[in-house]
Scaffold this motif. Sequence first.
Motif: not given
Lengths: 476, 476
Positions: A401-402, A406-411, A474-476
């Motif tokens: 999920p988006e 986003k969380a991966a990018h921030e990390a 937020g994937g489900v």
Amino acid sequence: MRTLTSESLNPAILKVEYAVRGELAIRAEKYRNDLKKPNHGLPFDRVISSNIGNPQQKGLDQPPLTFTRQIAALTEYPELLKTGRDLFPKDVVSRAEELLEEIGSIGAYTHSQGVPLIRRSVADFISKRDGHPSNPEHIFLTAGASAGVSLLLSMLISSPKSGILIPIPQYPLYTATLAQFSGAPVPYYLDESSGWSTSPPAVEAAIEKALKEGIEPKALVVINPGNPTGALLSEETQRALVQLCEKYSIALLADEVYQANLHAPHTHPFTSFKRVVRDLQSPIALFSFHSISKGVSGECGRRGGYFECTNVPDEIVKLIYKMVSVGLCPAVSGQIGVDSLVRPPKEGDESYPLWLKETRTIHDALAARTKTMAARLNALPGMSCVDSPGALYLFPKLVLPEGALKAAHEAGKTPDTFYALALLDRTGICVVPGDGFGQRDGESHYRLTCLCAGVDEYVGALENFHNDFMKKYGGV
Amino acid sequence: MRTLTSESLNPAILKVEYAVRGELAIRAEKYRNDLKKPNHGLPFDRVISSNIGNPQQKGLDQPPLTFTRQIAALTEYPELLKTGRDLFPKDVVSRAEELLEEIGSIGAYTHSQGVPLIRRSVADFISKRDGHPSNPEHIFLTAGASAGVSLLLSMLISSPKSGILIPIPQYPLYTATLAQFSGAPVPYYLDESSGWSTSPPAVEAAIEKALKEGIEPKALVVINPGNPTGALLSEETQRALVQLCEKYSIALLADEVYQANLHAPHTHPFTSFKRVVRDLQSPIALFSFHSISKGVSGECGRRGGYFECTNVPDEIVKLIYKMVSVGLCPAVSGQIGVDSLVRPPKEGDESYPLWLKETRTIHDALAARTKTMAARLNALPGMSCVDSPGALYLFPKLVLPEGALKAAHEAGKTPDTFYALALLDRTGICVVPGDGFGQRDGESHYRLTCLCAGVDEYVGALENFHNDFMKKYGGV
């Protein structure tokens, strides 16, 4: 004085990446040490190393074959042939005596190419497998398949313009070795939508593209059965690949270390490239690799394997000999492991019934676990998984999920590394993110082995983690 | 299609030379096979491989240590701990159990740097030897010392201008590896007239000469005890070499694989470079190599060894780890061999008396043979020989008559190769010509091991051959 720094080193070294023992594996090692402390505070009580095809690892359940280990013990300590002879089956005793007669002490260097008797055993194995002769003088015993691959790539790469065709996804030994020896990786993409199949036209397109860019393709690497994909090539595809090598004068490196890990041999059999090359009477230079680390042998720690040279001119065989002679010889225990691999007990031998039982148990367990894991992972939201017919792995695809991206990018992590780290932190299960193997831009995968016993509990932990992860982001 | 040819390969490969397994060894192998035929027509009935330090080779007489092999057998086949427990001494059983508890199956990959428990054993051994602490995190277990040397040289050579100082004569692993990785050998000559001593001013002169030629010296290789010379460095020389490394910011590679092969420990003791570096509180980066292949262990075929990094920054240690992880791990039987080397039985252990007897016998035989051989070779016309205080070799100098030089030239051989081939053809004794190790222009030497039992008969054959050779070519 100036201190030694990484800037002063061979710059190629800095580019080498080997994800199987990378960030994830290092964190897993840390957790394994932390778990020895009381009050470790971790939410799991063991680390499961699903990052590496290491069947006999502690906590996994593939036991060594008794036959292999009995021969090893007798050749290590021949005194047992006197004091403990009755503890061993007769065929084991006579095999050990035969090996000792040839080798003398296993503490001595052998012929750099490997013990002649064992090379003859390998040649017999190959000729029976393929129905074509095999020459022991063209076989090199090695410290596992990796050592052979590394040596041959180091020889084939003559400049940074030397191209080596590698599948994507691939076992990262290839990209690591290409980085080390400054060769040019020429990727060809496997097709996930058709069970990770290999497309000869896609390979040819990659060759043509490389040629246009001034790259000289020197070799085509094919991994069959695939790693990380577990896919098996059809003979038709194999023939087309051989013909491509012929058309473009490219050597073929056939990584066939999983040839004995077949979960559905009737629908997905293994055919060696040696057989295909000989059937076609093709003149292409072929290097075929095999190993004792995988299959039912699973003897990773012995470091044993071999490669066979087919259609390789004598002057090149001599050069290979020269290079291996600098390293003296492969470990003799690994060489003896190769002998046990290619000369298992035969029907009628005292060892045969136990060997048959042990090998069947291993085959059946791996096939059953792979099937169950593939089915259950496929049922998860945002995950899909080719049901591998071979090798030791699954390579599921993640559609995250988006929020997770986003969380991966921030990390500062790729999405699959982010996912894999979270999985490790929560469950103690260590897998390898797909970017370590290569994948199409924007895709996410991970590789995990199918070696862990207690498949219900194991997949249950994966499912729980995945569902929570998807929910959180937020994937489900 | 074009055939694979040597011209299409990495050109560095073509330059690699490794005389220990070169022309002489290949001819010896041929004779060994010929001898199996009736009516072979050869003037000898066995080939003696004095070309390689391979103590347990068939026909030589260094037996394996029982302690080492018993532990090997039990870790290979742990079932023996139940079925054959009484066949093994108690300390062997408990050592095997300790190792198995740590490792699990020896068929599993270990930590790429080596089993942590064994690295701790190595660190204990080093700290007891030197009186300075040793950190297991800075120790890498390897497939023999060669694998470590090769890896580190491949990392240190950052361009063809990277210079590596090597002694002449040297063990040809160094020149072979430098050729493979396209580094610049920077030779410094040992002084035969003073027992093959190392002269720090000569080393400094070599550094200065290299710098003037635009070469950047990266590392100094020191082999102590020497190979092929058997010389031992004085502590004074060692200190001066460390100070040179400091002055020029050069890493030190200390090849100390013969540290346990001392024939006159009272007059010629071994001091490790680790001790010298720590005593001097020097900041130089030191890589120290040891092996299970030599010494009283003599376990060449297991491929075990280690190197210790001293004053090596963490970022470099991490890079080394990354590189070894691509090769997965050294053979576990070699790692266990390292454990047996650094943790031999102690007084009071059930194994101790036998271990002591076996190791003394080996030491005494090697020292006696070396002494006898040196004395008798020295007495020959046209031959002189430093009586080596360490290692496994003699490196006699030949002053050949004009007739022999001419005949060698006509045969297209160097004089020492010509001599060595004639020796092999006549006696079956295989030695390595001096040009494989490097020597001053116009000089001739050969290296032979002192490992063959029956020293009278063996040296007698050398003497007879030499006298006839000299007579034939007008030398006497």
